[in-house]
Structure formats: structure tokens, C-alpha cells
Design an enzyme around this catalytic site. Structure first.
Site: not given
Ligand code: BG6
Length: 484
Positions: A144, A178, A231, A236
Site C-alpha cells: 500500500k 497481526k 493511509d 486497515h
Molecule cells: C501504516 C501507515 O500502514 O500503518 C502508517 O502508513 C502507520 O502511517 C502504520 O503508522 C501503523 O501500523 P502499526 O502496525 O504500527 O499499528
């Protein structure tokens, strides 16, 4: 584990993602004996290193990202033995001919091309691979952001789809790798307790939060063109939502899970541009204090223009138009520089239909599923306070996963890379899911772009975002978990 080996070709082999995530994850897999002995890794970059130069780069940059406790010198050396290197210029077909010649000498049973590069290089890379026949039978991994909006993501998917069949394409959303997100499937579909209650009759509202303490770090330039909606929400958060809300899949294999997630994404109530201010809040952090340390505001970050209207915080009210969820609000929230780093899902159940105990109970049943950090499940119930009369108090049952399971937990990237090598697609985003997610966020993107003056609401770094995010929930008689 595939004993006949694999060749893992990493475009963007000297990039940030390779350094921080991909190569450390491959090291962990190697250390855990999860990679076939014959497996090879080919780092690719534009820089004219040779193999020794590339290994020196890996030594210097990747080693620091391997947890010290996991490091072992002899294992590290055997890991480095897997590496080859190729310098490659996308515009030169000859370079791809050389790559093809190199790959002829390496295991061919499984061939993975991992594009850890910007999305603008996805299509040229795929075309260059196809020009020398390297697309045949290979797997391609796309990182992504896959595009900037529906049209650009469709353009990439169309062009890549002419070269690779959908079963060859692995679109990464690292949240799906995860452990805690997988546990969500186990909680929902490995127990009978929750599923009968997991519907509009018993659920009043659901909250899904991914809060970060970090700011935009060194990515100001990229982030400023992206914003939190693209983002975090388009991928997510909507993926988490679809796992929380989906119907039980027939099996945990690729298309059963992805079909069910897709049904949820297609059932999201479309947002009308005229009502966006009621269901979507955007914010941007100003200077503030995180854990006692002063931090600058977003507009003072490196690479960010002073008058930026990019959102670093989003809160949304989402509805799902199907029998299970009609009328139940799902509140989604994500932001940078918030008060805590936490990802959690909160299921608020309805009040009891009748209180035989006199008066209403002190609170509602509520299930809090914490995905990170410290994965846990907390179930709030009511209990009678000791003593005379019927005074009820809110109590909770806690399950902390690290007390039950002492095993080393696999990082998301490790699991996903192993899935690619082993040909398991369930945890990767299918094209139609991605399209449905873009389709849903697009009116919000358009409306926000069209009205920059109504821009993001300010919030101080180290808080939970703009007050409007709380007001949105108050209208539904509820509040964010930390405001209880
Ligand atoms: C990424 C984003 O996909 O996920 C980032 O581009 C973000 O901005 C990150 O910080 C967060 O991932 P995690 O696993 O640290 O919660």
C-alpha cells in the site's frame, strides 16, 4: 515449508520498508527454520552495488532492526548466504534480461516479486517483468498505498491484471497479518458465546480505534499527499470493520473469508456529500506534549507546507445496510499524535430489557478487544456490591494473552511473507475488496478536497483529537471508551 526452495526478489531492496520490516521479518523466519534451505533472496535497487556492497548495506541497516534478543551471529551469517543482488534500471530491458538470466540459476518452483516501491513503479515494473517472460507462474506482492483514489487504484489493478492473474497477486495490508487480528476470527468463530449476541438485537454500537502517538516522522512529504483517510481508513480500519461485521465464513481459506469481507464492504451505507459533516470529523495536530515531551505541530513537520489542510485524524460514523447490522452505528477513529498508542474494538451491548433489581444497572455489558499493545480481551459485566440492598457495580473479566501463551509472537510481516512463499492468499486483499473500500471513502475524499476552508479541526498533540469527534458520539448517547 516448500523444500524445493523459492526465490524472493525484492524491488526497493535498499528502501525504508525493506530495511525496517521485510528483511528483518525474513531473518526471523530464517532463524525459526521456516524457510526452505534452498530459498534465495535477491535484493534489487538502482544503486550500482555488487553483492558484497549490498550485503554491507544489509549489515549496516537491517541488523539494527532485528530485536537484540533474537540476534545470533552464526544464524545471521547463514541468512546472508541466501542473498544475491541485482542493480536494475526500470527503463532498460537489458537489465531485465540479466535478471532473467540470474533467476535461471536460482530455485524456480516458487518465484516471488515483492514491489516495496512507490505505486508509480508498480505498472512499469510489471510490464518490464512481462517483457522478458518473468510474469509466468510468479507471485507479485504489492504494497500500500495502491493508488490514490478509485480511478488510480483501478488503473493500477487493470494494468497489473493484464500481466498477472488475480491468484498471482498479493496485496498487503499488514493489519491482516497481526496475531491479534487473527484472534478476532478465533474469538468470533471459535466460540458459541458471542455469535448469537453479535447483531443488532443485542449490540448498541461498535467502536474501532487505531490511535498512534507517533507523528509523521520523516514521511511528511508522502503523508501530506495522503492523509489519514487514505493511509489508515481505506485499508486497515475498513478491513478491521469487515472482520468484525462479517458473516461466519465457510472456512478460513482465501475466498471464503474474502467473499464475506466483501459483502460487508459492499453493504456500507454510501455517504452523501451533503451529510459528511455529520458523519465524518477530520483533525490536524498542533504542537503539544506526548509523555512529557513537547512535540511540534503537523504544519511544522519536515516536508509539510505551513498551510496544509491534510488530516492527521479521522473519526467516522459508518452504517452497514444488512439484516444483522441495520441501525447499529460503527464509530471508526484513527489519528497521529494522540494520547496513547492503542488499537482496540469496543462492542457496546444494549441495556437489559427489564431491570428486576430496581433501577438500571450501573453500566452496560461491553466487550473490549485490544489488538495492540498488550493484546487482551475485557468483558464488562454488572455484579452486586456486597452488603445490603441491590447496588450493582461494573466489574470486568480479563484475558491477557501473554499470560496464557508464552510463545514468541510472529510479527505481521513475517506471517504475510511466509504466506506469500507458501501460496496462501486469505490474508491478502482481493481486488474487489479494495475497489469497494475506495468506492466508499471517495465521496468523503472529494468533499474534503472541495472544501479546504472548512479544513481539519485542530487538536493538541497528546490529546484524543478534536472535540467534534466526541460530539458525534454524544448525539448517539454514547462516548469513546476513554471518556467513560
Ligand atoms: C501504516 C501507515 O500502514 O500503518 C502508517 O502508513 C502507520 O502511517 C502504520 O503508522 C501503523 O501500523 P502499526 O502496525 O504500527 O499499528
Amino acid at each position: 515449508q516448500n523444500d524445493s526452495g523459492f526465490t524472493f526478489v525484492l524491488f526497493g531492496g535498499t528502501g525504508d520498508l525493506a530495511m525496517r520490516k521485510i528483511l528483518p521479518a525474513l531473518f526471523e523466519a530464517h532463524k525459526g527454520g521456516m524457510l526452505a534451505d534452498a530459498g534465495k533472496i535477491v535484493g534489487i535497487a538502482r544503486d550500482s552495488y555488487d553483492r558484497a556492497g549490498y550485503l554491507a548495506w544489509v549489515e549496516q541497516h537491517v541488523r539494527a532492526h532485528v530485536a537484540a534478543a533474537d540476534f545470533d551471529e552464526s544464524v545471521w551469517q547463514s541468512f546472508l548466504n541466501r542473498f544475491e543482488y541485482a542493480a536494475l534500471d526500470l527503463s532498460r530491458r537489458d537489465d531485465f534480461v540479466l535478471l532473467r538470466d540470474m533467476l535461471k540459476e536460482l530455485p524456480a518452483a516458487v518465484r516471488v516479486f515483492y514491489l516495496a516501491t512507490g505505486p508509480s513503479l508498480f505498472v512499469p515494473t510489471c510490464r518490464a517483468l512481462a517483457s522478458v517472460g518473468l510474469n509466468a507462474g510468479a507471485r507479485i506482492v504489492l504494497e500500500k498505498p495502491l493508488g490514490y483514489d478509485l480511478a488510480s487504484s483501478n488503473a493500477i489493478n487493470d494494468a497489473v491484471g493484464e500481466i498477472f492473474a488475480e491468484e498471482q497477486i498479493y496485496r498487503i495490508d499488514h493489519y491482516l497479518g497481526k496475531e491479534s487480528v487473527q484472534n478476532l476470527l478465533a474469538l468470533r468463530f471459535g466460540n458459541v458465546l458471542f455469535e448469537p449476541l453479535w447483531r443488532r438485537e443485542w449490540v448498541e454500537s461498535i467502536q474501532i480505534t487505531i490511535a498512534e502517538e507517533l507523528g509523521v516522522e520523516a514521511r511528511g512529504d508522502f503523508y501530506n499527499q495522503t492523509g489519514a483517510l487514505r493511509d489508515m481508513v481505506q485499508n486497515h480500519l475498513l478491513q478491521l470493520l469487515s472482520i468484525v461485521a462479517m458473516e461466519p465464513p465457510h472456512a478460513i481459506e482465501s475466498d471464503s473469508v474474502r467473499d464475506e469481507k466483501l459483502r460487508v464492504l459492499r453493504s456500507l451505507k454510501p455517504v452523501q456529500r451533503s451529510e459528511i459533516s455529520k458523519v465524518a470529523v477530520r483533525g490536524q495536530y498542533h504542537a503539544g506534549v506526548i509523555r512529557g515531551n513537547p512535540v511540534p505541530g503537523y504544519a511544522s513537520e519536515h516536508g509539510v507546507p505551513k498551510d496544509s489542510t491534510t488530516e492527521t485524524f479521522v473519526a467516522l460514523k459508518v452504517e452497514i445496510e444488512n439484516w444483522r447490522w441495520a441501525g447499529v452505528p460503527f464509530f471508526l477513529r484513527t489519528g497521529k499524535r494522540l494520547a496513547d498508542r492503542v488499537a482496540e474494538i469496543v462492542v457496546n451491548f444494549r441495556q437489559v430489557p427489564h431491570s428486576a433489581l430496581g433501577g438500571l444497572p450501573a453500566g452496560q455489558n461491553r466487550l473490549v478487544i485490544r489488538l495492540q499493545p498488550n493484546e487482551s480481551i475485557r468483558l464488562y459485566c454488572q455484579a452486586k456490591q456486597p452488603g445490603e440492598g441491590w447496588n450493582l457495580a461494573q466489574v470486568h473479566l480479563d484475558l491477557a494473552f501473554d499470560q496464557f501463551f508464552k510463545e514468541h509472537r510472529m510479527e505481521a510481516y513475517q506471517r504475510l511473507l511466509l504466506d506469500v512463499i507458501n501460496g496462501r492468499l486469505a490474508l491478502f486483499v482481493r481486488r474487489d475488496e479494495q475497489e469497494a473500500a475506495w468506492r466508499w471513502v471517495e465521496p468523503i475524499l472529494d468533499e474534503w478536497a472541495a472544501s479546504p476552508l472548512k479544513g481539519p479541526k485542530p487538536y493538541a498533540a497528546g490529546t484524543w483529537g478534536p472535540a467534534a469527534a466526541s460530539a458525534m458520539l454524544a448525539q448517539h448517547g454514547t462516548c469513546w471508551l476513554e471518556e467513560e
